[in-house]
Motif scaffolding. Structure first.
Motif, mmCIF file in Angstrom:
data_model
loop_
_atom_site.group_PDB
_atom_site.id
_atom_site.type_symbol
_atom_site.label_atom_id
_atom_site.label_comp_id
_atom_site.label_asym_id
_atom_site.label_seq_id
_atom_site.Cartn_x
_atom_site.Cartn_y
_atom_site.Cartn_z
ATOM 1 N N GLN A 154 0.874 -1.163 -0.019
ATOM 2 C CA GLN A 154 -0.366 0.525 0.235
ATOM 3 C C GLN A 154 0.664 1.064 0.306
ATOM 4 O OE1 GLN A 154 -2.821 -0.046 3.272
ATOM 5 N NE2 GLN A 154 -3.713 1.705 2.475
ATOM 6 N N ILE A 155 0.331 2.206 -1.174
ATOM 7 C CA ILE A 155 1.700 3.019 -0.822
ATOM 8 C C ILE A 155 1.232 4.462 -1.542
ATOM 9 C CG2 ILE A 155 3.081 4.137 -2.751
ATOM 10 C CD1 ILE A 155 3.701 1.728 -4.347
ATOM 11 N N ILE A 156 1.899 5.386 0.033
ATOM 12 C CA ILE A 156 0.989 6.548 0.885
ATOM 13 C C ILE A 156 1.118 7.218 -0.583
ATOM 14 C CG2 ILE A 156 0.665 7.868 2.392
ATOM 15 C CD1 ILE A 156 1.633 5.475 4.693
ATOM 16 N N PRO A 157 0.094 8.498 -0.441
ATOM 17 C CA PRO A 157 0.589 9.655 -1.612
ATOM 18 C C PRO A 157 1.819 10.173 -1.614
ATOM 19 C CG PRO A 157 -1.794 8.858 -1.359
ATOM 20 C CD PRO A 157 -0.783 7.913 -0.132
ATOM 21 N N PRO A 158 2.261 11.009 -2.753
ATOM 22 C CA PRO A 158 3.678 11.635 -1.754
ATOM 23 C C PRO A 158 3.433 12.983 -1.783
ATOM 24 C CG PRO A 158 3.369 11.006 -4.319
ATOM 25 C CD PRO A 158 2.230 9.940 -3.923
ATOM 26 N N LYS A 159 3.861 13.455 -0.773
ATOM 27 C CA LYS A 159 3.894 15.382 -0.352
ATOM 28 C C LYS A 159 3.267 16.076 -1.722
ATOM 29 C CE LYS A 159 2.684 17.033 3.349
ATOM 30 N NZ LYS A 159 3.850 18.007 5.202
ATOM 31 N N ILE A 160 4.120 16.140 -2.052
ATOM 32 C CA ILE A 160 4.546 16.736 -3.462
ATOM 33 C C ILE A 160 3.100 16.500 -4.319
ATOM 34 C CG2 ILE A 160 6.729 16.722 -3.631
ATOM 35 C CD1 ILE A 160 6.787 14.808 -5.900
ATOM 36 N N ASP A 161 2.826 17.940 -5.235
ATOM 37 C CA ASP A 161 1.654 17.758 -5.828
ATOM 38 C C ASP A 161 1.677 17.166 -7.161
ATOM 39 O OD1 ASP A 161 -0.991 18.260 -6.700
ATOM 40 O OD2 ASP A 161 -0.573 20.053 -7.296
ATOM 41 N N PHE A 162 1.391 15.714 -6.872
ATOM 42 C CA PHE A 162 1.565 14.648 -8.091
ATOM 43 C C PHE A 162 0.881 13.296 -7.792
ATOM 44 C CE2 PHE A 162 3.999 10.767 -9.225
ATOM 45 C CZ PHE A 162 4.072 10.723 -10.640
ATOM 46 N N ASP A 163 -0.029 13.076 -8.298
ATOM 47 C CA ASP A 163 -0.765 11.270 -7.618
ATOM 48 C C ASP A 163 -0.826 9.874 -8.694
ATOM 49 O OD1 ASP A 163 -2.500 9.601 -7.884
ATOM 50 O OD2 ASP A 163 -4.038 10.598 -9.294
ATOM 51 N N PRO A 164 0.611 9.336 -8.215
ATOM 52 C CA PRO A 164 0.835 8.976 -8.214
ATOM 53 C C PRO A 164 0.184 7.395 -9.126
ATOM 54 C CG PRO A 164 1.325 8.779 -6.270
ATOM 55 C CD PRO A 164 0.607 10.001 -6.835
ATOM 56 N N GLY A 165 -0.731 7.479 -9.076
ATOM 57 C CA GLY A 165 -1.788 6.632 -9.805
ATOM 58 C C GLY A 165 -1.795 5.691 -8.541
ATOM 59 N N GLU A 166 -2.941 4.147 -8.597
ATOM 60 C CA GLU A 166 -3.042 3.150 -7.786
ATOM 61 C C GLU A 166 -2.065 2.978 -6.663
ATOM 62 O OE1 GLU A 166 -5.932 1.139 -8.054
ATOM 63 O OE2 GLU A 166 -5.208 -0.249 -6.234
ATOM 64 N N ALA A 167 -2.769 3.082 -5.292
ATOM 65 C CA ALA A 167 -1.917 2.756 -4.090
ATOM 66 C C ALA A 167 -1.296 1.358 -4.266
ATOM 67 C CB ALA A 167 -2.447 3.624 -3.089
#
Ligand SMILES: Cc1cc2nc3c(=O)[nH]c(=O)nc-3n(C[C@H](O)[C@H](O)[C@H](O)COP(=O)(O)O)c2cc1C
Length: 511
Positions: free
Chosen positions: A311-324
């Motif tokens: 389960q990948i927690i979204p990054p702090k920066i404004d970037f959507d890495p997609g499916e977690a």
């Protein structure tokens, strides 16, 4: 009156023991008692190691420096101790027994004729004080006789240690007591418990009539209803853990070569916080996971069957890495990546995006990051440790001469690029150079130009997986690239046609 209550159920507040203790103690408080409840499992409690330090070397003081010293003080100054324990194998819970064993410093080593029990030997007490004790115990089976040996044990303790045994509340068939959905059924029982607490403080004992009421069944219908309820409950529980048909590939959790210790690093400090915001972070979770999958060493564990959930927690920066949610399904030589959740993973990893990215490219050591609490893992500790071998990662290391040489070589590849030979070829070539001195690089070949970057490419046309040392040997002509490929010294995935052109596109020694 000072009351010390001990909850010896490892389930603490979720326990049946606590569901009995709470109204019982509330009644005592209402009658004016000063009550303290200790959940034994919350204590930092070592087991008695039988060293007798508390008898000979430091009389009255245990060798362990843990919570017990504080608790002993409370214990010794209480007027009554309530021992709350679930019935475990016809006796008390392990943690209650551990607690009781740690009462040893209260005694002196001498053997004396027991002052109150004729013909029997005892130890003098270091702290002489008239105690009262009371026993509270829930059990799973619906009959009272299961408690016989537990009650006998506590009565024997009371007799030998000169405590007044003021009674017991035993609750057979107690499992439903701790279920939230059934609480309405037990309001009458809780009222009785409260009354019992009041009576015990006010009158020094629970009246016969109230004791009889406390022994009545928790709900009508007798054993038949009790059995039905139990069966319904356990069927529901087992259904909850059934693996859906489409996920039957999932490996049994208790695979014999894997342990299943729940784990989380001490003081886990998972956050999304990162000061590192470079271009390198702008790749999708899918790419990170694909890169990791590509690193799988097909020969590392020929018999391993396991699933690893991420389960990948979204990054702090404004970037959507997609499916977690992603999981890897490992089956000997194969490692397949799937999107989503698997039913019962052998290992589950919850990680901030940046942490896994850095681990993936070898900036950070996976086990060190785990110990630091940078990500969390539950399930098989063994599999977590083995991941280092299963997914041999780059270990760049800035002071490593091999890493420096390889980095210069890889970053210099565009200078060896032959645009003529690459005419009509558009490709992204990912290099996963694993092990010591390794790293991730990718070449972007488009319209007669070649650029290189460190890191993971979004959609590589072809990926070369190779130990760093081997790639260096090939690139510097010490090893024949073609032969090395045939000898499986490196692997290629994706569009193999690019590999065939590789030699002509770059003026290296890969033939
Ligand atoms: C390790 C273990 C041993 C148990 N042994 C017994 C037993 O000998 N007799 C019994 O009636 N119930 C037994 N039980 C069931 C518990 O006593 C029962 O579930 C009780 O309600 C648990 O109380 P708690 O929620 O306070 O921990 C056992 C449960 C466990 C986990």
């Amino acid at each position: 009156m000072k009351i010390l209550a001990l909850n010896g159920s490892p389930r603490m507040k979720a326990s049946s023991t606590y569901h009995i203790l709470a109204p019982f103690l509330a009644g005592m408080k209402a009658a004016g008692a000063e009550v303290e409840l200790i959940h034994i499992r919350r204590l930092n409690l070592e087991v008695c190691i039988g060293c007798y330090t508390c008898w000979a070397r430091t009389p009255g003081v245990c060798i362990h420096d843990d919570s017990m010293a504080d608790v002993l003080q409370k214990f010794n100054t209480a007027d009554m101790v309530i021992f709350g324990t679930p019935l475990y194998h016809f006796s008390m819970s392990g943690i209650m027994k551990t607690f009781i064993d740690r009462l040893l410093p209260r005694f002196e080593p001498w053997l004396i004729p027991h002052p109150h029990v004729p013909g029997v030997t005892g130890h003098p007490e270091r702290v002489q004080k008239p105690y009262k004790m009371f026993l509270v115990s829930p059990g799973g089976f619906p009959e009272f006789e299961h408690f016989d040996s537990l009650v006998a044990t506590f009565k024997q303790m009371a007799r030998m240690e000169n405590w007044e045994y003021t009674g017991e509340i035993l609750r057979p068939g107690a499992e439903p007591l701790s279920r939230r959905s059934l609480q309405n059924l037990f309001t009458g029982y809780y009222t009785l418990l409260r009354q019992a607490g009041e009576e015990l403080i006010r009158d020094g004992r629970i009246s016969d009539n109230l004791q009889l009421q406390l022994r009545e069944d928790l709900f009508p219908g007798g054993k038949e209803v009790f059995y039905q309820l139990a069966e319904g409950y356990w069927t529901e529980q087992m259904d909850k853990f059934k693996v859906p048909q489409e996920q039957r590939h999932t490996v049994p959790l208790l695979a014999k070569d894997l342990d299943s210790t729940p784990m989380a690093p001490a003081g886990s400090n998972i956050t999304n916080d990162t000061s590192k915001t470079g271009d390198r972070y702008y790749v999708s979770n899918e790419v990170i996971m694909q890169t990791m999958t590509a690193m799988y060493d097909t020969k590392a564990a020929p018999n391993l069957q396991a699933t690893i959930q991420f389960q990948i927690i979204p990054p702090k920066i404004d970037f959507d890495p997609g499916e977690a949610m992603w999981y890897l399904e490992i089956n000997g030589a194969r490692c397949d990546l799937h999107q989503g959740k698997t039913a019962i993973p052998t290992l589950s990893i919850t990680t901030p995006y940046e942490v896994w990215y850095d681990i993936g490219i070898g900036n950070v050591d996976a086990l060190e990051a785990f110990t630091n609490g940078d990500y969390e893992a539950t399930g098989s500790q063994k599999l977590l440790n083995d991941m280092l071998h299963l997914f041999p990662r780059p270990e760049p290391g800035s002071d490593d001469p091999l890493a420096a040489e390889l980095d210069t070589l890889m970053m210099g590849m565009p200078t060896a690029f032959n645009p003529e030979a690459a005419k009509g070829t558009n490709a992204v070539i990912q290099f996963i150079l694993s092990g010591k001195g390794g790293g991730l690089y990718f070449l972007n070949i488009a319209e007669g130009k070649c650029t290189v970057q460190r890191g993971a490419a979004k959609n590589p046309t072809m990926t070369i997986h190779c130990p760093a040392e081997t790639w260096l040997a090939i690139s510097t002509g010490k090893l024949d690239g073609h032969q090395a490929f045939m000898q499986e010294k490196y692997r290629v995935s994706g569009d193999m046609a690019i590999l065939l052109k590789f030699n002509t596109m770059f003026d290296t020694h890969t033939n």
